[in-house]
Enzyme design. Structure first.
Site, PDB file in Angstrom:
ATOM      1  N   ASN A 161      -1.394  -4.882   6.006  1.00  0.00           N
ATOM      2  CA  ASN A 161      -0.434  -5.985   5.866  1.00  0.00           C
ATOM      3  C   ASN A 161       0.955  -5.443   6.185  1.00  0.00           C
ATOM      4  O   ASN A 161       1.506  -4.681   5.405  1.00  0.00           O
ATOM      5  CB  ASN A 161      -0.499  -6.522   4.420  1.00  0.00           C
ATOM      6  CG  ASN A 161       0.561  -7.569   4.161  1.00  0.00           C
ATOM      7  OD1 ASN A 161       1.158  -8.118   5.097  1.00  0.00           O
ATOM      8  ND2 ASN A 161       0.794  -7.868   2.893  1.00  0.00           N
ATOM      9  N   SER A 190      -0.975   0.326  -3.302  1.00  0.00           N
ATOM     10  CA  SER A 190      -0.689   1.749  -3.112  1.00  0.00           C
ATOM     11  C   SER A 190      -1.898   2.552  -2.629  1.00  0.00           C
ATOM     12  O   SER A 190      -2.108   3.696  -3.048  1.00  0.00           O
ATOM     13  CB  SER A 190      -0.104   2.350  -4.396  1.00  0.00           C
ATOM     14  OG  SER A 190       1.122   1.718  -4.717  1.00  0.00           O
ATOM     15  N   GLU A 201      -5.484  -7.383  -5.892  1.00  0.00           N
ATOM     16  CA  GLU A 201      -4.258  -6.588  -5.775  1.00  0.00           C
ATOM     17  C   GLU A 201      -3.463  -6.694  -7.069  1.00  0.00           C
ATOM     18  O   GLU A 201      -2.668  -7.642  -7.241  1.00  0.00           O
ATOM     19  CB  GLU A 201      -3.395  -7.122  -4.625  1.00  0.00           C
ATOM     20  CG  GLU A 201      -4.061  -7.037  -3.270  1.00  0.00           C
ATOM     21  CD  GLU A 201      -3.022  -6.922  -2.172  1.00  0.00           C
ATOM     22  OE1 GLU A 201      -3.021  -5.893  -1.480  1.00  0.00           O
ATOM     23  OE2 GLU A 201      -2.197  -7.821  -2.017  1.00  0.00           O
ATOM     24  N   LYS A 210       3.700  -7.067   6.445  1.00  0.00           N
ATOM     25  CA  LYS A 210       4.779  -7.824   5.780  1.00  0.00           C
ATOM     26  C   LYS A 210       5.898  -8.139   6.793  1.00  0.00           C
ATOM     27  O   LYS A 210       5.609  -8.373   7.957  1.00  0.00           O
ATOM     28  CB  LYS A 210       5.313  -7.055   4.569  1.00  0.00           C
ATOM     29  CG  LYS A 210       4.195  -6.579   3.650  1.00  0.00           C
ATOM     30  CD  LYS A 210       4.693  -6.115   2.324  1.00  0.00           C
ATOM     31  CE  LYS A 210       3.534  -5.541   1.535  1.00  0.00           C
ATOM     32  NZ  LYS A 210       3.862  -5.301   0.141  1.00  0.00           N
ATOM     33  N   HIS A 245      -0.921 -13.951  -1.157  1.00  0.00           N
ATOM     34  CA  HIS A 245      -0.425 -12.613  -1.505  1.00  0.00           C
ATOM     35  C   HIS A 245       0.543 -12.747  -2.680  1.00  0.00           C
ATOM     36  O   HIS A 245       1.265 -13.738  -2.791  1.00  0.00           O
ATOM     37  CB  HIS A 245       0.283 -12.001  -0.287  1.00  0.00           C
ATOM     38  CG  HIS A 245       0.630 -10.560  -0.480  1.00  0.00           C
ATOM     39  ND1 HIS A 245       1.748 -10.159  -1.186  1.00  0.00           N
ATOM     40  CD2 HIS A 245       0.000  -9.430  -0.095  1.00  0.00           C
ATOM     41  CE1 HIS A 245       1.787  -8.840  -1.206  1.00  0.00           C
ATOM     42  NE2 HIS A 245       0.731  -8.369  -0.551  1.00  0.00           N
ATOM     43  N   GLY A 280       3.188  -1.509  -3.739  1.00  0.00           N
ATOM     44  CA  GLY A 280       4.457  -0.905  -3.328  1.00  0.00           C
ATOM     45  C   GLY A 280       5.084   0.010  -4.367  1.00  0.00           C
ATOM     46  O   GLY A 280       6.254   0.375  -4.254  1.00  0.00           O
ATOM     47  N   GLU A 319       3.334 -11.558  -3.241  1.00  0.00           N
ATOM     48  CA  GLU A 319       4.740 -11.808  -2.879  1.00  0.00           C
ATOM     49  C   GLU A 319       4.963 -13.284  -2.572  1.00  0.00           C
ATOM     50  O   GLU A 319       6.016 -13.835  -2.872  1.00  0.00           O
ATOM     51  CB  GLU A 319       5.139 -10.909  -1.696  1.00  0.00           C
ATOM     52  CG  GLU A 319       5.306  -9.471  -2.154  1.00  0.00           C
ATOM     53  CD  GLU A 319       5.007  -8.422  -1.105  1.00  0.00           C
ATOM     54  OE1 GLU A 319       4.984  -8.741   0.097  1.00  0.00           O
ATOM     55  OE2 GLU A 319       4.769  -7.261  -1.500  1.00  0.00           O
TER      56      GLU A 319
END
Ligand code: PEP
Length: 257
Positions: free
Chosen positions: A15, A219, A173, A17, A101, A179, A103
């Site tokens: 991904n 991660s 996730e 992003k 996702h 991250g 985010e």
């Protein structure tokens, strides 16, 4: 639900992003191709930004790299300024779409209801959805991981038929692992993956659950991928930061089988 002989094909997805211009995306694929051309043990996909999808798909031709969108809208066309339809990303060369996702859920207020509409629309356009689920740190610490992930699963996949589920993947996730450099341990991830598979058996069928690819994201690096992929219910990885460099993403793709 531990499966002694899982028949699910591994999937390693990147991904990107909001990283990489058109030119940079093409260059990254150019670098990645020779590193994964012999990697036939898993499906490989990357999700560049919308602007680079068409060029990335052309650059990936003749390689095992497939292209995914990072999101889409559920309508096929109309007055939805800033949105991109499933047919548009399919025409650009996508075969997959990452949906829900964390985010998008946390920064853009995306609900599981919206994810469910997007998944149905993606399937309608011939795309394979990758539906993301995951708990916040506070939810894990208060012992609510299964409640949260279970609720997201039920609501995000509401209305899918068993046939539709067979063209869908899940990405677990945990938000606290994205991250942060702090991946879930293989044991932690396996526990939630087994829970999700059990839920899929309850909501759909045992056979559908056995065939459902469940990727782990948060991660993932070349150093921890082997331990994660060795677990029975971890079928692949959704990789953010480490997918932005050809060498590190290729090292994850070429995990120890
Ligand atoms: C992600 O963005 O889905 C992700 C897992 O990111 P990272 O690998 O950087 O944690």
């Amino acid at each position: 639900m531990e499966s002694p002989t899982p028949s699910r094909r591994p999937v390693i997805a990147g991904n990107w992003k909001m990283h990489r211009t058109v030119r940079e995306s093409v260059e990254l694929i150019r670098q990645l191709k020779p590193l994964v051309e012999a990697s036939r043990h898993c499906d490989i996909l990357v999700a560049p930004p919308f602007t680079a999808l068409w060029s990335a798909a052309r650059a990936a031709e003749g390689s095992p790299i497939a292209i995914a969108a990072q999101d889409l809208h559920w309508e096929s066309q109309g007055a939805f300024t800033g949105e991109v339809s499933p047919g548009m990303v399919a025409e650009a060369g996508c075969r997959y779409a990452i949906l829900g996702h964390s985010e998008r859920r946390s920064l853009f207020g995306e609900t599981s209801r919206a994810v469910s509409r997007k998944a149905e629309a993606a399937l309608e356009a011939g795309l394979n959805p990758i539906v993301c689920l995951g708990e916040q740190l506070s939810e894990r610490e208060s012992g609510r991981t299964e409640e949260v992930v279970g609720g997201q699963f039920r609501q995000s996949l509401a209305g899918l038929t068993e046939d539709a589920l067979s063209r869908t993947m899940i990405a677990y996730e945990p938000v606290w692992a994205i991250g942060t450099g702090r991946a879930a341990t293989p044991e932690m991830a396996q526990g939630v993956h087994a829970f999700i598979r059990g839920l899929a058996a309850e909501v759909f069928s045992r056979q559908a659950a056995e065939q459902l690819p469940i990727l782990y994201g948060g991660s993932v690096k070349p150093e921890n991928v082997d331990g994660l992929m060795a677990r029975a219910d971890i079928d692949g990885a959704l990789v953010g930061g480490a997918s932005l460099k050809a060498e590190s993403f290729a090292a994850i793709v070429n995990f120890q089988t």
